[in-house]
Enzyme design. Structure first.
Site, PDB file in Angstrom:
ATOM      1  N   GLU B 309       0.707  -1.342   0.101  1.00  0.00           N
ATOM      2  CA  GLU B 309      -0.052   0.412   0.126  1.00  0.00           C
ATOM      3  C   GLU B 309       1.069   1.325  -0.193  1.00  0.00           C
ATOM      4  OE1 GLU B 309      -2.473  -0.777   3.276  1.00  0.00           O
ATOM      5  OE2 GLU B 309      -4.197  -1.239   2.243  1.00  0.00           O
ATOM      6  N   ASP B 383      -8.416  -8.824   3.638  1.00  0.00           N
ATOM      7  CA  ASP B 383      -8.105  -7.386   4.851  1.00  0.00           C
ATOM      8  C   ASP B 383      -9.240  -7.202   6.074  1.00  0.00           C
ATOM      9  OD1 ASP B 383      -7.026  -5.151   6.279  1.00  0.00           O
ATOM     10  OD2 ASP B 383      -7.991  -3.913   4.716  1.00  0.00           O
ATOM     11  N   GLU B 411     -12.907  -1.685  12.070  1.00  0.00           N
ATOM     12  CA  GLU B 411     -12.682  -0.939  10.904  1.00  0.00           C
ATOM     13  C   GLU B 411     -13.763  -1.453   9.196  1.00  0.00           C
ATOM     14  OE1 GLU B 411      -8.772  -1.827   8.550  1.00  0.00           O
ATOM     15  OE2 GLU B 411      -9.939  -0.646   6.931  1.00  0.00           O
TER      16      GLU B 411
END
EC number: 3.2.1.131
Lengths: 717, 717
Positions: B309, B383, B411
């Site tokens: 990332e 993820d 998240e």
């Protein structure tokens, strides 16, 4: 300078998670058991016979407060009667509600106190005596109740003494510089308490405690958002969130304001212009305002920063501040809303001394603003410096509503770590003689508006509140929030009165504690000025974050550098603002010009603000200027150490968590005071080329080292 | 869906600022008075006769805890004896310190528990009986003391029953994704509790409570900073700040780790390269590490995210992950430090299914990492989705230390507002059979390291802690912090055991309360999966902030869009990862490939993760796939309402502040569940072209409206 960490740890261990140590959350509303027996029984008798002459949300808020008082002070619950004559001792209601039991004289006396005033005292009725708190409106009663509670906390309550009060300023307002992402510009107490993401669905109990704290000191308005504004706050989603807060605050007499970004018609309205004379722009603001009032029927209005520091404004369209402000004021007027327009305007494209630009802009517009516009003027012409002479706009415009903007958050006064009680500074400003519009006028009298028949009066304070558990980061910074409220209510109050009241409410009534803490409070501002910017020095702090000294800060726009302001050279130091210099002094009344125009007559605290003075200039105590600067810086450091000693002497009498909190911060303050002194004196010595006086602690360290310090994540930006 | 605000206000009014309502700060360490008389007198007798067999900082921490226990449970102070035989009832010390009073058998038994294990039970000595808590090291005793306290809180303490325990995983670690400006990546509980600006001078008492809470659940390591790292943390100024925290945590057995930015040699070292084979780079890290240990002698080590990332890493220099990790590991090795290297790596320049990239990178490197390197692998290959099949790296590499990375912060699981107990999800992963290295291997057994003789074992959890008063934003999110600690201590524990323990410690032992709250907890994860991503759907949330549904998210790099993952078209939906598709499934052991390779055999919860399935595919219950998707989404919404009803039924038994806090959040959760259902079903219907089943609540609203929603200030980014 720090003690070994493990020391601190052991110290702290004993008041963590589960203990009853004081973390400061309760502020000045920490209702402790009453020790004095006669007071206790008197309060008990009142709280066991309460009668409310009606019902409304503010009375519910009062009941909640009385519940907390009874719980904290008496460990009991109050008794509310349903019959005003049945076992009641304590009457609460409006003048109208109590009209049958009040003499006409008393009614007239109370009526004269206005919407927010209150009277408390004894009433005789049918041969019996009742204690009463009466106002013209519920909110006045709420203020009276808090005043009554304070009198218990400070052990001064006497049933037989009548007391009445009313505020001298109409809008007593906090300005939050809170961004929608919860960062707080110039915030040093954590982050914004407004949890926009979870609003409107989630009402944090903290919102209610915030309202209680404000109401208890008379604050009746809050602007929720940063003056460097984000247009998103005016979208429907955010209006719903603001409505949720307004609903919480309403029973506490607090109105919500929002900051309006002048270019919002472009950002969220889909327009190509924000020209205040454009019909579509006018329509945009009218509709936006109507929508706002559909959510918040008593919405306070907008606060606007325009054409300053890069913010959009009417100048982009060739319009002046009055045209910009009036357009928004017209949208608000049908709803009774108010438009607050900031006078803190200056442009880097304008070569004129920044000190002069606000007067240059606003004086020609005096009388051109609508009745529901208030011009909000900072206390000084530069920017909330540790000390500033009063702003020359006060007294200069007299056909326009003007209001004060103080900064409660300590952007330039030690930020997160320094103990500085700001009230003496504010008092100095309020008592300053403007000589306009009348020979006896002061900044305070101008703000009260009597001399100009000003309808709307305002005192605003830039909030120092954040998510830190104790609200303000430094426990003592609570005193500045408290003092602001008290001063907005009554600009004639003294620093000594406020210091005593805050200390007693916060630390109790032990006289040694009160005396010593008041001494710390009352000397703290002069101490900070000494180690930061003595003798009228200003704007010599670190770039951008404004943390610590930065007299060497150069580069970028001139009016954001330090040498622009201190003007140090081999001959001397200071900014000549007399008619020989920038001429800014001439914006004041002639009496002020006369008093301050001569470097030998001007109060030395303002000397370098208005004069460029030789290094060997003789000060009143015989020091040369250079020696005087050095002595001031040194005294500042030494006075911090004195504060530390005084605090240390109170260890046995202060809650251990509070004690250690302040002890740690005072150690940091000592380090930062030394840093200021060393950095500034070493730097200015490169111009003065003179030795330090031998009787001061010699500045140590290396100027290059101080210049190299970087604080990339300093809070508040 | 929200009740009128004023309702909420009235509700809240009665537990604000001064009341004793529970704000959640005390977590599971809320020591309440003991009700049961015999237990009370037993505990009292122990706390009035404590003898410590020595002195050290951890024993001081234990004393502090016992003080708090005595205060909270008995409203008294403990009595510490200076003579072990003089009026003592309760002995605390290490095995060595107590060797004279312990049988050799007992000593051997305790020794076998290792550095962090403990034993508690009765000891007979010279005809008298003593209760003892014994470990091989002080920290083991600390764990034993917390375990003993828990047994009192849950009313299960029985002096005559011996109890011994030791952790099954060596490093039980929180990963804070906290930035130096105090924002928290994927943080939904306010901001970072690390007040870097005021460190090292100011030690917030909260740091101690943080350490206590972690120690009480067995967490022994914390990485303070975001894996998207800032090199500044490695400068001397910040090392001093980290040292101050390490000093606070040390007595609690907690080691500090920091994240190392791979390019730090360039950013703060003045080098032109960060090539891990460059001698200057090697020297930079060696010196940096030596400096770190000069401040923190027991510094844990570095945690690194590299070449993922956009983070810098060894690939920039043509080096592989082993070369990057080993260089840092070599710098740490002389000090006993550990290098944790994340396996969460994928590149948008790599066209291969993101699911496969970690295995492609790391399998060839198995055995090439130094002994003090641990590869930290997320539970799944994408993820932290609401549900993921276990990561194929578990079991695939067996000559390298591997550790687990769970995400405690929600998240993808409702963020700030949804009640989701994550333990069943973690348990599902830990119990998943990897079939490698042995036929009976599970993810949990791989982590315990016994099958591979792995020396370093690790379970890391991405923290959900912030400045919110209750630490985790949602009161119930405390259960996830708690559960993570318990599961890291013992990966074989069940969700039911953890739920019961947390509920009893948090809400007390009323059996109706415990039963109903456990029901809420244990069903909450499946409920969230139902209304977010049922049947193996994944990565269909809002862009960037990941708040709410976004199955339509397109644009930018493909592997950050939603259609890349759901692959919906007119024929069906799902990501074919069989050998006909991306082939990711083949990275698992053959047994897994066989079990999951057939859409008719694979557990339906993983169906669309591995298979692209026609809309009319028959599910096990007879539904078509389309009907099944609709039924799952609808069931999710209905189960949230069931949670609301269950919670409402407990109103009289729950602290009013806690009750209202959860009530408000459940209302928001209901709204958000409806939003997910409506948005996803309306969107997927554009592909399926089929009507909704008639027995579900018909999705309402307009797809374009849902697509238009923007959350520019959503927290956590």
């Amino acid at each position: 300078m720090y003690r070994p960490i493990y020391f601190t740890l052991l110290f702290c261990l004993f008041f963590s998670l589960n203990s009853s140590a004081n973390d400061g959350y309760k502020l000045w509303l920490d209702y402790q058991p009453i020790q004095e027996q006669s007071l206790k029984s008197e309060v008990k008798s009142l709280l066991e016979g309460i009668y409310f002459f009606g019902e409304n949300p503010t009375f519910d808020a009062i009941k909640n407060e009385l519940n907390l008082v009874a719980k904290g002070m008496l460990n009991s619950d109050p008794i509310y009667s349903k019959d005003r004559l049945q076992n009641t001792t304590f009457w609460i209601g409006t003048r109208e509600q109590l009209s049958q039991v009040l003499s006409l004289t008393k009614q007239a006396e109370i009526k004269a106190l206005g919407a927010e005033g209150y009277w408390r005292g004894e009433i005789e009725f049918e041969g019996k005596s009742y204690y009463a708190i009466i106002g013209n409106q519920p909110v006045g009663i709420l203020y009276g109740v808090y005043n009554w509670i304070n009198s218990i906390q400070s052990n001064t309550f006497n049933k037989s003494i009548e007391f009445a009060d009313a505020p001298k300023i109409k809008l007593r307002m906090l300005n939050h510089w809170d961004n929608l992402d919860r960062t707080v510009e110039r915030g040093y107490a954590g982050f914004s308490i407004w949890d926009w993401h979870r609003l409107p669905g989630y009402i944090d109990p903290r919102y209610i405690d915030y309202a209680r704290a404000n109401a208890s000191i008379g604050i009746n308005a809050v602007s929720l958002t940063n003056v460097n504004a984000n247009a998103l706050i005016l979208t429907t989603d955010f209006m719903k969130k603001a409505k949720a807060l307004a609903d919480v605050f309403r029973p506490y007499g607090i109105k919500v304001f929002l900051t309006a970004r002048f270019s919002a018609p472009i950002q969220i309205g889909g327009l190509k212009t924000a020209d205040p004379l454009d019909p579509e722009v006018i329509e945009f603001w009218k509709k936006k305002t109507d929508e706002m009032y559909s959510f918040i029927p008593d919405f306070g209005g907008f606060l606007v920063k325009a054409n300053s520091e890069g913010q959009p404004g009417p100048h982009e369209y060739g319009r002046n501040h009055a045209e910009g402000a009036n357009m928004l004021a017209d949208a608000l007027a049908p709803h009774g809303g108010i438009l607050i327009w900031r006078a803190f305007v200056y442009s880097h494209e304008d070569e004129v001394d920044r000190h002069m630009q606000a007067n240059n802009e606003f004086e020609p517009l005096d009388g051109k603003f609508k009745d529901n516009v208030i011009i909000q003027i900072k206390n000084g012409a530069i920017d909330f410096q540790p000390r500033e002479p009063f702003h020359p706009l006060f007294g200069a415009i007299n056909q326009t509503n003007v209001g004060m903007e103080f900064q409660i958050t300590q952007e330039y006064l030690g930020q997160a770590t320094n103990l500085v009680f700001l009230t003496p500074m504010w008092e100095e400003v309020l008592k300053s003689k403007t000589y306009r519009p009348t020979p006896s006028s002061t900044v305070g009298s101008v703000l009260e508006g009597k001399e100009t028949n000003q309808k709307m009066t305002l005192m605003a304070g830039v909030s120092n509140i954040g998510t830190d558990r104790n609200w303000t980061g430094h426990l003592f910074a609570q005193s500045n929030w408290f003092a602001f409220g008290k001063m907005a209510w009554n600009p004639e109050i003294t620093s000594e009165e406020i210091a005593k009241e805050w200390t007693e409410l916060t630390f109790g009534q032990d006289q040694e504690v009160v005396t010593k803490i008041d001494e710390i409070l009352l000397e703290s501002h002069e101490t900070a000025v000494d180690y930061m910017t003595p003798l009228g020095l200003h704007h010599i702090m670190g770039r951008s974050h404004h943390y610590g000294p930065g007299p060497w800060v150069m580069g970028g726009r001139a009016d954001w550098t330090a040498p622009y302001y201190h003007q140090a050279d081999s001959l001397g130091i200071g900014f000549d603002r007399t008619s020989d210099g920038s001429g800014a002094l001439d914006q004041y009344a002639p009496e002020v010009v006369q008093n301050w125009g001569d470097p030998h007559q001007i109060p030395e605290k303002y000397l370098l603000w208005f004069h460029h003075v030789p290094w060997d200039f003789k000060l009143k105590n015989g020091d040369t200027l250079w020696e005087g600067i050095a002595h001031h810086y040194d005294r500042g450091v030494k006075n911090v150490r004195k504060m530390q000693e005084t605090w240390a002497s109170l260890e046995s009498k202060i809650d251990p968590e509070e004690f250690d909190h302040v002890r740690q911060l005072l150690e940091i303050q000592e380090e930062e005071a030394e840093w200021w002194r060393n950095a500034c004196l070493l730097y200015f010595q490169t111009f003065s080329n003179r030795p330090f006086p031998t009787d001061i602690e010699q500045p140590e360290g290396d100027l290059e080292y101080y210049k190299s310090l970087m604080f990339p994540n300093a809070p508040g930006i």
